[in-house]
Motif scaffolding. Structure first.
Motif, PDB file in Angstrom:
ATOM      1  N   ILE A   1       0.823  -1.163   0.079  1.00 35.33           N
ATOM      2  CA  ILE A   1       0.054  -0.088  -0.029  1.00 35.33           C
ATOM      3  C   ILE A   1       0.737   1.310   0.120  1.00 35.33           C
ATOM      4  CG2 ILE A   1      -1.686   1.263   1.305  1.00 35.33           C
ATOM      5  CD1 ILE A   1      -2.973  -1.284   0.186  1.00 35.33           C
ATOM      6  N   ARG A   2       1.805   1.413   0.915  1.00 38.84           N
ATOM      7  CA  ARG A   2       2.453   2.586   1.220  1.00 38.84           C
ATOM      8  C   ARG A   2       3.768   2.684   0.536  1.00 38.84           C
ATOM      9  NH1 ARG A   2       3.984   4.449   6.111  1.00 38.84           N
ATOM     10  NH2 ARG A   2       3.450   6.516   5.752  1.00 38.84           N
ATOM     11  N   GLY A   3       4.415   1.504  -0.045  1.00 39.12           N
ATOM     12  CA  GLY A   3       5.653   1.382  -0.515  1.00 39.12           C
ATOM     13  C   GLY A   3       6.904   1.660   0.345  1.00 39.12           C
ATOM     14  N   SER A   4       6.699   1.443   1.678  1.00 38.38           N
ATOM     15  CA  SER A   4       7.452   1.479   2.666  1.00 38.38           C
ATOM     16  C   SER A   4       8.691   0.405   2.514  1.00 38.38           C
ATOM     17  CB  SER A   4       7.106   1.287   4.034  1.00 38.38           C
ATOM     18  OG  SER A   4       6.042   2.328   4.267  1.00 38.38           O
ATOM     19  N   ARG A   5       9.908   0.600   2.554  1.00 37.46           N
ATOM     20  CA  ARG A   5      10.987  -0.002   2.242  1.00 37.46           C
ATOM     21  C   ARG A   5      12.300   0.062   3.369  1.00 37.46           C
ATOM     22  NH1 ARG A   5      12.507  -0.878  -2.989  1.00 37.46           N
ATOM     23  NH2 ARG A   5      10.376  -0.203  -3.687  1.00 37.46           N
ATOM     24  N   VAL A   6      13.048  -0.834   3.215  1.00 34.68           N
ATOM     25  CA  VAL A   6      14.079  -0.939   4.182  1.00 34.68           C
ATOM     26  C   VAL A   6      15.054   0.204   3.824  1.00 34.68           C
ATOM     27  CG1 VAL A   6      16.279  -2.147   4.940  1.00 34.68           C
ATOM     28  CG2 VAL A   6      14.200  -3.446   4.370  1.00 34.68           C
ATOM     29  N   ARG A   7      15.412   1.140   4.728  1.00 33.12           N
ATOM     30  CA  ARG A   7      16.080   2.239   4.630  1.00 33.12           C
ATOM     31  C   ARG A   7      17.508   2.211   5.510  1.00 33.12           C
ATOM     32  NH1 ARG A   7      11.749   4.796   7.307  1.00 33.12           N
ATOM     33  NH2 ARG A   7      13.387   5.409   8.899  1.00 33.12           N
ATOM     34  N   SER A   8      18.482   2.801   5.041  1.00 32.09           N
ATOM     35  CA  SER A   8      19.848   2.809   5.768  1.00 32.09           C
ATOM     36  C   SER A   8      19.895   3.998   6.531  1.00 32.09           C
ATOM     37  CB  SER A   8      20.903   2.761   4.964  1.00 32.09           C
ATOM     38  OG  SER A   8      21.041   3.856   3.906  1.00 32.09           O
ATOM     39  N   GLY A   9      20.761   3.766   7.809  1.00 29.83           N
ATOM     40  CA  GLY A   9      20.895   4.789   8.606  1.00 29.83           C
ATOM     41  C   GLY A   9      22.192   4.777   9.086  1.00 29.83           C
ATOM     42  N   GLY A  10      22.460   5.347  10.339  1.00 27.35           N
ATOM     43  CA  GLY A  10      23.633   5.577  10.924  1.00 27.35           C
ATOM     44  C   GLY A  10      23.489   5.382  12.546  1.00 27.35           C
TER      45      GLY A  10
ATOM     46  N   THR B   1      -4.327   2.268   8.210  1.00 31.15           N
ATOM     47  CA  THR B   1      -5.231   2.912   7.140  1.00 31.15           C
ATOM     48  C   THR B   1      -6.251   2.081   6.327  1.00 31.15           C
ATOM     49  OG1 THR B   1      -3.087   3.996   6.499  1.00 31.15           O
ATOM     50  CG2 THR B   1      -4.672   4.140   4.942  1.00 31.15           C
ATOM     51  N   ILE B   2      -6.178   0.917   6.443  1.00 38.10           N
ATOM     52  CA  ILE B   2      -7.326  -0.037   5.652  1.00 38.10           C
ATOM     53  C   ILE B   2      -8.313  -0.013   6.849  1.00 38.10           C
ATOM     54  CG2 ILE B   2      -7.923  -2.292   5.303  1.00 38.10           C
ATOM     55  CD1 ILE B   2      -5.054  -2.467   3.710  1.00 38.10           C
TER      56      ILE B   2
ATOM     57  N   ALA C   1     -11.617   1.067  -0.640  1.00 37.63           N
ATOM     58  CA  ALA C   1     -11.178   2.373  -0.874  1.00 37.63           C
ATOM     59  C   ALA C   1      -9.564   2.620  -0.962  1.00 37.63           C
ATOM     60  CB  ALA C   1     -11.523   3.278   0.059  1.00 37.63           C
ATOM     61  N   THR C   2      -8.857   1.907   0.045  1.00 33.36           N
ATOM     62  CA  THR C   2      -7.348   2.061   0.325  1.00 33.36           C
ATOM     63  C   THR C   2      -7.031   1.014  -0.975  1.00 33.36           C
ATOM     64  OG1 THR C   2      -7.890   1.901   2.496  1.00 33.36           O
ATOM     65  CG2 THR C   2      -5.420   1.539   1.681  1.00 33.36           C
ATOM     66  N   LEU C   3      -7.287  -0.170  -1.204  1.00 25.89           N
ATOM     67  CA  LEU C   3      -6.757  -0.799  -2.212  1.00 25.89           C
ATOM     68  C   LEU C   3      -6.884  -0.205  -3.672  1.00 25.89           C
ATOM     69  CD1 LEU C   3      -7.604  -4.224  -1.246  1.00 25.89           C
ATOM     70  CD2 LEU C   3      -5.591  -3.296  -1.185  1.00 25.89           C
ATOM     71  N   LYS C   4      -7.903   0.327  -3.903  1.00 25.76           N
ATOM     72  CA  LYS C   4      -8.168   1.365  -5.340  1.00 25.76           C
ATOM     73  C   LYS C   4      -7.353   2.491  -5.613  1.00 25.76           C
ATOM     74  CE  LYS C   4     -11.918   2.703  -8.188  1.00 25.76           C
ATOM     75  NZ  LYS C   4     -13.495   3.083  -8.254  1.00 25.76           N
ATOM     76  N   GLU C   5      -7.164   3.033  -4.189  1.00 22.93           N
ATOM     77  CA  GLU C   5      -6.070   4.242  -4.276  1.00 22.93           C
ATOM     78  C   GLU C   5      -4.713   3.788  -4.672  1.00 22.93           C
ATOM     79  OE1 GLU C   5      -4.761   7.520  -1.238  1.00 22.93           O
ATOM     80  OE2 GLU C   5      -6.767   7.060  -1.047  1.00 22.93           O
ATOM     81  N   ALA C   6      -4.265   2.760  -4.098  1.00 24.19           N
ATOM     82  CA  ALA C   6      -2.936   2.221  -4.277  1.00 24.19           C
ATOM     83  C   ALA C   6      -2.754   1.541  -5.624  1.00 24.19           C
ATOM     84  CB  ALA C   6      -2.641   1.114  -3.022  1.00 24.19           C
ATOM     85  N   GLY C   7      -3.947   1.279  -6.176  1.00 20.87           N
ATOM     86  CA  GLY C   7      -4.022   0.673  -7.675  1.00 20.87           C
ATOM     87  C   GLY C   7      -3.808  -0.739  -7.724  1.00 20.87           C
ATOM     88  N   LEU C   8      -3.957  -1.585  -6.603  1.00 24.99           N
ATOM     89  CA  LEU C   8      -4.104  -2.912  -6.730  1.00 24.99           C
ATOM     90  C   LEU C   8      -5.288  -3.465  -7.174  1.00 24.99           C
ATOM     91  CD1 LEU C   8      -2.263  -3.094  -3.099  1.00 24.99           C
ATOM     92  CD2 LEU C   8      -1.104  -3.540  -5.323  1.00 24.99           C
ATOM     93  N   ILE C   9      -6.435  -2.787  -7.346  1.00 19.58           N
ATOM     94  CA  ILE C   9      -7.523  -3.425  -7.783  1.00 19.58           C
ATOM     95  C   ILE C   9      -8.241  -2.379  -8.956  1.00 19.58           C
ATOM     96  CG2 ILE C   9      -8.045  -5.108  -6.211  1.00 19.58           C
ATOM     97  CD1 ILE C   9     -10.149  -3.085  -4.947  1.00 19.58           C
TER      98      ILE C   9
END
Length: 87
Positions: free
Chosen positions: A7-16, A71-72, A79-87
C-alpha cells in the motif's frame, strides 16, 4: 519476498548509529565524544495479511506495514486498495 509494503511502498532504509564515549559536562565530565559511526538498516514493520474485500466478494493476500493496516481499518479495504492501484 521483497521487504516492501504493497500500500505505502515502505521499504528498508539505511541509517547510522553513532557510538559516543565520555561523561557529559553537566555530570562533571569533559564532554561526550563521537568514537564511531556504524551503518545500520531500518526495516518497516511488515505483516503478511489476508484481507476480506466485501465489494469483490473475496480475500486479497498482501504484505502490509503496520501503518497500512491502520489505514485499511480507517478508510476501508476497497477504497485503500483502489487508491493504491491494486484493484
Amino acid at each position: 519476498m521483497a521487504r516492501v509494503c504493497s500500500i505505502r511502498g515502505s521499504r528498508v532504509r539505511s541509517g547510522g548509529k553513532i557510538n559516543r564515549s565520555g561523561l557529559a559536562k553537566k555530570k562533571g565530565g569533559i564532554g561526550r565524544h563521537v568514537t564511531k559511526v556504524v551503518k545500520r538498516k531500518v526495516a518497516p514493520n511488515l505483516q503478511s495479511k489476508r484481507i476480506w474485500v466485501p465489494e469483490l466478494g473475496r480475500y486479497v493476500r498482501l504484505t502490509l506495514s503496520a501503518k497500512a493496516i491502520k489505514t485499511i481499518n480507517k478508510n476501508g479495504a476497497h477504497a485503500t486498495l483502489k487508491e493504491a492501484g491494486l484493484i
